[in-house]
Write a protein that holds these residues in place. Structure first.
Motif: not given
Length: 178
Positions: A84-85, A87-89, A91-92, A95
Motif C-alpha cells: 500500500q505504501t 502504491a501510494l508513493a 500515485l504521489h 500525480r
C-alpha cells in the motif's frame, strides 16, 4: 574278603546330583525370570519417560507453531502495508507527472480532436483518438509537442473512418515515473 555293596551309595549320589541339578535349573529359571521382570520394568520406565518427554516437546512445538502463525500473519500484514505504501508513493509520483501532462493536453487540444485512450507505460505515452481532419491533428501534435510535457511526439498510424481520422500518437514523457 569283605564285599561292600556300593549300589545304595551310588543311588544316593545320583539322587543328590539330580536334586542339585533340579535346584540349579529352578534357580536359573527363577533368576532368569527375575532378570526379565527387571528389564521389563526398566523398559516400561524408559518408555514412560520418553512419552512424557515427547508430550512436553509436542506442547513446545504447538506453542512455537502458534508463534510462527502469528509471525506469518504479521509478515503478511507488513507486506500488505508495504504494498500500500508503494502504491501510494507511485500515485504521489504519478500525480507530479500527470498534473502537467493533463494540463498540457488540455491547453493543446483543439476543437475537433477527441482523445479516446491515454495510456502511460513507463516513460512511453500512447494517445489514441479521433480527429475531424489531418490538419486539426497536425495542429494538436504541434501544440502538444511545444507544451514541453512530452518529447519525441510521433504519429504511429492514422486511419480514415466516416467519423474522422482515427490516430495513435506515441511520445516520451519529459519526467519518467519513479
Amino acid at each position: 574278603m569283605l564285599r561292600i555293596n556300593l549300589r545304595p551309595w551310588r543311588e544316593q549320589q545320583r539322587s543328590a546330583a539330580l536334586r542339585r541339578l533340579r535346584f540349579q535349573v529352578v534357580g536359573g529359571v527363577f533368576v532368569g525370570l527375575c532378570v526379565v521382570l527387571v528389564m521389563d520394568q526398566l523398559a516400561r520406565q524408559r518408555a514412560q519417560q520418553q512419552a512424557v518427554a515427547n508430550s512436553s516437546r509436542q506442547v513446545a512445538i504447538e506453542r512455537l507453531d502458534a508463534q510462527l502463525a502469528e509471525l506469518e500473519s504479521a509478515r503478511q500484514t507488513l507486506e500488505s502495508v508495504r504494498d500500500q505504501t508503494d502504491a501510494l508513493a507511485a500515485l504521489h509520483a504519478d500525480r507530479a507527472l500527470m498534473t502537467p501532462l493533463f494540463a498540457g493536453l488540455e491547453r493543446s487540444l483543439p476543437e475537433g480532436v477527441q482523445v479516446d485512450e491515454l495510456k502511460l507505460e513507463g516513460a512511453r505515452l500512447h494517445i489514441t483518438g479521433v480527429a475531424v481532419s489531418g490538419t486539426v491533428l497536425a495542429q494538436f501534435m504541434r501544440d502538444f509537442g511545444l507544451s514541453g510535457v512530452v518529447l519525441d511526439l510521433e504519429l504511429k498510424w492514422m486511419k480514415s473512418l466516416p467519423a474522422g481520422d482515427k490516430f495513435l500518437l506515441l511520445a516520451r514523457t519529459s519526467a519518467a515515473r519513479s
